[in-house]
Design an enzyme around this catalytic site. Structure first.
Site, PDB file in Angstrom:
ATOM      1  CD  GLU A   1      -9.124  10.348  -2.625  1.00  0.00           C
ATOM      2  OE1 GLU A   1     -10.037   9.793  -2.869  1.00  0.00           O
ATOM      3  OE2 GLU A   1      -7.896   9.383  -2.792  1.00  0.00           O
TER       4      GLU A   1
ATOM      5  CG  ASP B   1      -0.017   7.503   6.229  1.00  0.00           C
ATOM      6  OD1 ASP B   1      -0.811   7.685   4.964  1.00  0.00           O
ATOM      7  OD2 ASP B   1       0.630   6.660   6.407  1.00  0.00           O
TER       8      ASP B   1
ATOM      9  CG  HIS C   1      -9.077   7.573  -7.421  1.00  0.00           C
ATOM     10  ND1 HIS C   1      -8.508   8.813  -7.232  1.00  0.00           N
ATOM     11  CD2 HIS C   1      -9.495   6.872  -6.475  1.00  0.00           C
ATOM     12  CE1 HIS C   1      -8.861   9.119  -5.936  1.00  0.00           C
ATOM     13  NE2 HIS C   1      -9.422   7.963  -5.136  1.00  0.00           N
TER      14      HIS C   1
ATOM     15  N   GLY D   1     -10.373   0.865   2.381  1.00  0.00           N
ATOM     16  CA  GLY D   1     -11.355   0.246   1.586  1.00  0.00           C
ATOM     17  C   GLY D   1     -11.058  -0.226   0.276  1.00  0.00           C
ATOM     18  N   GLY D   2     -10.438   0.711  -0.551  1.00  0.00           N
ATOM     19  CA  GLY D   2      -9.819   0.452  -1.735  1.00  0.00           C
ATOM     20  C   GLY D   2      -8.634   1.335  -2.171  1.00  0.00           C
ATOM     21  CG  MET D   3      -4.205   1.808  -3.239  1.00  0.00           C
ATOM     22  SD  MET D   3      -4.302   3.726  -2.898  1.00  0.00           S
ATOM     23  CE  MET D   3      -3.265   4.495  -4.153  1.00  0.00           C
ATOM     24  CD  GLU D   4      -6.295   5.985  -5.781  1.00  0.00           C
ATOM     25  OE1 GLU D   4      -6.573   5.367  -4.985  1.00  0.00           O
ATOM     26  OE2 GLU D   4      -5.929   7.193  -5.450  1.00  0.00           O
ATOM     27  CG  ASN D   5      -2.658   0.049  -6.440  1.00  0.00           C
ATOM     28  OD1 ASN D   5      -2.137   1.189  -6.069  1.00  0.00           O
ATOM     29  ND2 ASN D   5      -2.903  -0.761  -5.409  1.00  0.00           N
TER      30      ASN D   5
ATOM     31  NE  ARG E   1     -13.055   0.226   4.524  1.00  0.00           N
ATOM     32  CZ  ARG E   1     -14.068   0.400   3.687  1.00  0.00           C
ATOM     33  NH1 ARG E   1     -15.214  -0.736   3.662  1.00  0.00           N
ATOM     34  NH2 ARG E   1     -14.417   1.261   3.366  1.00  0.00           N
TER      35      ARG E   1
ATOM     36  CE  LYS F   1     -16.269   4.486   6.246  1.00  0.00           C
ATOM     37  NZ  LYS F   1     -17.122   4.019   4.830  1.00  0.00           N
TER      38      LYS F   1
ATOM     39  CG  HIS G   1     -13.795   6.427  -4.530  1.00  0.00           C
ATOM     40  ND1 HIS G   1     -14.111   7.563  -3.976  1.00  0.00           N
ATOM     41  CD2 HIS G   1     -12.538   6.222  -4.076  1.00  0.00           C
ATOM     42  CE1 HIS G   1     -13.088   8.381  -3.496  1.00  0.00           C
ATOM     43  NE2 HIS G   1     -12.098   7.552  -3.640  1.00  0.00           N
ATOM     44  CD  GLU G   2     -10.522   2.989  -4.424  1.00  0.00           C
ATOM     45  OE1 GLU G   2      -9.866   3.831  -5.095  1.00  0.00           O
ATOM     46  OE2 GLU G   2     -11.102   3.332  -3.206  1.00  0.00           O
TER      47      GLU G   2
ATOM     48  CD  GLN H   1      -3.296   7.921  -2.280  1.00  0.00           C
ATOM     49  OE1 GLN H   1      -4.018   7.025  -2.440  1.00  0.00           O
ATOM     50  NE2 GLN H   1      -3.535   9.145  -2.522  1.00  0.00           N
TER      51      GLN H   1
ATOM     52  CE1 TYR I   1     -11.577   9.553  -0.205  1.00  0.00           C
ATOM     53  CE2 TYR I   1     -10.453  10.734   1.407  1.00  0.00           C
ATOM     54  CZ  TYR I   1     -10.527   9.705   0.511  1.00  0.00           C
ATOM     55  OH  TYR I   1      -9.597   8.867   0.596  1.00  0.00           O
TER      56      TYR I   1
ATOM     57  CD  GLN J   1      -2.580   1.833   0.273  1.00  0.00           C
ATOM     58  OE1 GLN J   1      -3.053   1.067  -0.393  1.00  0.00           O
ATOM     59  NE2 GLN J   1      -2.371   3.154   0.015  1.00  0.00           N
TER      60      GLN J   1
HETATM   61  N1  BES Z   1      -6.773   6.818  -2.700  1.00  0.00           N
HETATM   62  C1  BES Z   1      -7.729   6.263  -1.558  1.00  0.00           C
HETATM   63  C2  BES Z   1      -6.859   5.768  -0.294  1.00  0.00           C
HETATM   64  C3  BES Z   1      -5.784   6.672   0.221  1.00  0.00           C
HETATM   65  C4  BES Z   1      -5.883   7.811   0.439  1.00  0.00           C
HETATM   66  C5  BES Z   1      -4.903   5.958   0.637  1.00  0.00           C
HETATM   67  C6  BES Z   1      -4.904   8.573   1.127  1.00  0.00           C
HETATM   68  C7  BES Z   1      -3.615   6.708   1.268  1.00  0.00           C
HETATM   69  C8  BES Z   1      -3.845   8.153   1.611  1.00  0.00           C
HETATM   70  C9  BES Z   1      -8.643   5.569  -1.939  1.00  0.00           C
HETATM   71  O1  BES Z   1      -9.381   5.729  -3.446  1.00  0.00           O
HETATM   72  C10 BES Z   1      -9.902   5.890  -1.224  1.00  0.00           C
HETATM   73  O2  BES Z   1     -10.333   6.878  -1.090  1.00  0.00           O
HETATM   74  N2  BES Z   1     -10.438   4.941  -0.467  1.00  0.00           N
HETATM   75  C11 BES Z   1     -11.514   5.052   0.508  1.00  0.00           C
HETATM   76  C12 BES Z   1     -12.741   4.296  -0.250  1.00  0.00           C
HETATM   77  C13 BES Z   1     -13.950   5.426  -0.930  1.00  0.00           C
HETATM   78  C14 BES Z   1     -14.941   4.806  -1.308  1.00  0.00           C
HETATM   79  C15 BES Z   1     -14.012   6.521  -0.126  1.00  0.00           C
HETATM   80  C16 BES Z   1     -11.468   4.131   1.748  1.00  0.00           C
HETATM   81  O3  BES Z   1     -10.286   3.302   1.431  1.00  0.00           O
HETATM   82  O4  BES Z   1     -12.013   3.915   2.515  1.00  0.00           O
HETATM   83 ZN    ZN Z   2      -9.972   7.630  -3.379  1.00  0.00          ZN
END
Ligand code: BES
Ligand code: ZN
Length: 615
Positions: free
Chosen positions: A332, A387, A313, A282-286, A569, A571, A309-310, A155, A395, A153
């Site tokens: 975001e 972070d 990106h 939740g997700g990472m837009e690799n 996760r 969140k 969302h991903e 980012q 967002y 991961q």
């Molecule tokens: N790019 C982000 C994840 C991220 C942001 C990682 C900043 C490290 C630093 C990813 O696209 C994201 O926003 N994921 C969200 C899900 C989304 C539906 C809001 C998440 O992981 O909760």
């Molecule tokens: Zn995002």
């Protein structure tokens, strides 16, 4: 040859034509104005016994200052074994270097004296088992329990813990990788994965489009693959792959919806890798392969907004990239806006509106606990760990700003504007002033008088949500609100709630209507009627568990423990830990659970939980 390639890349992606103004990145030691990395070639071996990646990274350099001979890279906990300069004819020469003392947030600058403006440097190195951007898992921590697993991961600034590079999104580079790993395991990277690849332990990858370092990604494990469409597939552990393929069967429809709005998808394939439950996000837009938490698989597609969302990106973020984390709303906020447009196109306006209303409401709640400066869309993050700067502001305030522009200009003008913006800045890294210049020329200038500069200033540089923001509304929530009010007033029994056909977001709306401290009797009645404790839906679960803690409804504790031991996760688990930490007894319980959960958590989740528990 390499130079010809660079020229071609510059031509194809129009690298020189666009007005973008550089701004220093407070989170990188690199000096891209002096020399910029244009390509990366990795040769890596994956060693699970040692929990390390080892091999070489060769960087192709673009010397902006031809007289310079110092290359500064970002590293964190990397063991550098040797560094060579590689001349155009392939001859090599050993180079002297120093590694600065480790900064707890930024790592160690690696300073290389290249003697001259060498075209390439080759760095032999290996990673640390504690690399902040990698999680190494034992077989017992996976679904099948048979094979070890590893994923990255990168980012925000963790790529530097597994590759020495200029770890700033203001620099873009292409990459290749040759990766060796134990046979029977599959290697997936943010590049041209071959879904038919033999499990022979020998993988080669190419990413031909220039990407920022935070989009470098790798995962290795017992991974099956299932195709879900002409350009989509899911990778997942064998026991998960069928469920995942079903849940994500609308991915092609999402891509088509986004393309209709914002132009062709430029990355050829869009695959999804479902990781073990310890994935901290939740997700990472690799690029070409989104990494996702298994908690997005609710069984009824109700959480696939995360995939939208991903996927979004692929335009906002991967194509047009924030030049540093201070302009994260460009990634975001735009992405959350596009996400909602995709959800609206594929699942309808009712669903999209419910999602908007919930995020607006939760943003308001979150901002109540934030300092004014934390509520700004454009922030000063000097000396601050990116972070930690994470909040709903980039967002949800960011996307709200775009919805405001949409409402003033109308979709007829705003949609083509956004599409042109993605084309104009494609494969560039930009800041808010770059966006604003483009906006004033191409939207404001064409339709004057609709939005004032004071309006723009309020969104970008003032705390809170401007009083003139459009207020999202969901008609379906009116019924939920009425039922919640009647239930809380004691006029409606829990089992009489009209919830039999509620979808996830109706439940979220209901849970958000619970008071700060619900009564134990209310919680018991809800649980008895609707079996919320133990729900398989992570979004419902964490809100419900926070409410149980507030209410002192301790019967839920065994299921809370199971939930936060199984899932990493951030969140979903950090809010529960934070709420538990508010009472002495709750904190003791939380610490006991954390002790058991910790070995399965990603380093980032460990750090966040320890902060929440004051450890
Ligand atoms: N790019 C982000 C994840 C991220 C942001 C990682 C900043 C490290 C630093 C990813 O696209 C994201 O926003 N994921 C969200 C899900 C989304 C539906 C809001 C998440 O992981 O909760
Ligand atoms: Zn995002």
């Amino acid at each position: 040859m390499k130079e010809a390639c660079l020229l071609l890349v510059a031509f194809v992606f129009g690298l020189a034509a666009v007005d973008v103004r550089a701004e220093p990145d407070p989170h990188s030691y690199a000096e891209p104005d002096i020399v910029a990395v244009r390509a990366l070639d990795l040769e890596l071996d994956v060693d699970f016994a040692r929990q390390q990646l080892s091999g070489t990274a060769e960087l192709t350099l673009d010397w902006r200052d031809p007289l310079a001979h110092s290359l500064v890279l970002d590293t964190r906990d990397l063991a550098i074994e040797s560094i060579q300069g590689v001349a155009a004819d392939g001859t090599t020469v050993d180079l002297a270097y120093t590694q600065d003392p480790r900064d707890p947030i930024f790592g160690s600058a690696l300073r290389i004296d290249t003697k001259t403006a060498v075209p390439n440097v080759r760095i032999r190195y290996h990673t640390s088992p504690q690399a902040s951007g990698l999680q190494w898992m034992t077989p017992a921590q996976t679904a099948s329990g048979k094979q070890p697993f590893m994923f990255s991961q990168s980012q925000a600034i963790h790529a530097r813990s597994w590759v020495p590079l200029q770890d700033t999104p203001s620099v873009r580079f292409t990459y290749t990788a040759h990766v060796t790993a134990p046979k029977a395991l599959r290697v997936v990277m943010s590049a041209d994965n071959d879904i038919a690849h033999a499990l022979d332990g020998d993988y080669r990858f190419r990413m031909q489009q220039p990407i920022p370092s935070y989009l470098l990604a790798i995962s290795v494990g017992e991974l099956d693959v299932r195709s879900t469409g002409p350009r989509t597939a899911v990778f997942a552990e064998p026991s998960v792959v069928a469920k995942a393929a079903k849940e994500f069967e609308d991915t092609e429809a999402m891509i088509a919806a986004a393309e209709k709005l914002y132009g062709a998808y430029r990355w050829e394939r869009y695959d999804i890798l479902v990781l073990p439950a310890s994935f901290p996000f939740g997700g990472m837009e690799n690029p070409r392969v989104t990494f996702a938490t298994p908690t997005v698989i609710a069984g009824d597609k109700s959480l696939v907004g995360l995939i939208a969302h991903e996927l979004a990106h692929s335009w906002s973020g991967n194509l047009v990239t924030n030049a540093n984390a201070q302009h994260m709303w460009l990634n975001e906020g735009f992405t959350s806006y596009v996400e909602n447009r995709i959800v609206e196109a594929v699942y309808g306006k009712q669903e999209a509106d419910m999602q908007l209303v919930v995020s607006a409401q939760e943003l308001h709640t979150e901002m109540q606990g934030m300092k004014a400066r934390e509520q700004l869309l454009v922030t000063n993050l000097e000396g601050i760990d990116p972070d930690e700067g994470l909040s709903g502001v980039p967002y949800d305030k960011g996307s709200w700003f775009l919805r405001f522009l949409e409402s003033r200009y109308g979709r007829d003008a705003f949609d083509p504007f956004l599409r042109a913006y993605f084309d104009h800045f494609a494969f560039h890294s930009i800041t808010t002033p770059d966006f604003l210049r483009y906006y004033s020329e191409n939207l404001e200038g064409k339709f004057p008088g609709k939005v004032s500069s004071a309006d723009i200033d309020a969104w970008l540089h003032q705390p809170g949500i401007p009083s003139f923001a459009p207020i999202p509304h969901s008609a379906r929530f009116d019924a939920v609100d009425k039922a919640a009010a009647d239930f809380l007033a004691g006029k409606l029994a829990a089992r009489k709630l009209p919830a039999r056909h509620w979808v996830t977001y109706e439940w979220l709306r209901f849970l958000n209507a619970l008071p700060e401290k619900p009564s134990i009797a209310q919680m018991q009645a809800l649980d008895k009627a609707w079996k919320l404790t133990g729900t398989g839906n992570g979004e419902i679960a964490f809100r419900w568990y926070v409410a149980t803690v507030r209410a002192g409804y301790t019967q839920a504790r065994p299921e809370i423990a199971a939930f936060i031991e199984r899932i990493g996760r951030r969140k979903l688990v950090v809010p529960i830990y934070s709420e538990l930490a508010k009472s002495e007894d709750g904190k003791a319980f939380a610490i006991a659970v954390y002790k058991k959960a910790k070995p399965g958590y990603h380093p980032m989740t460990q750090a966040s939980v320890e902060k929440a528990l004051g450890l």
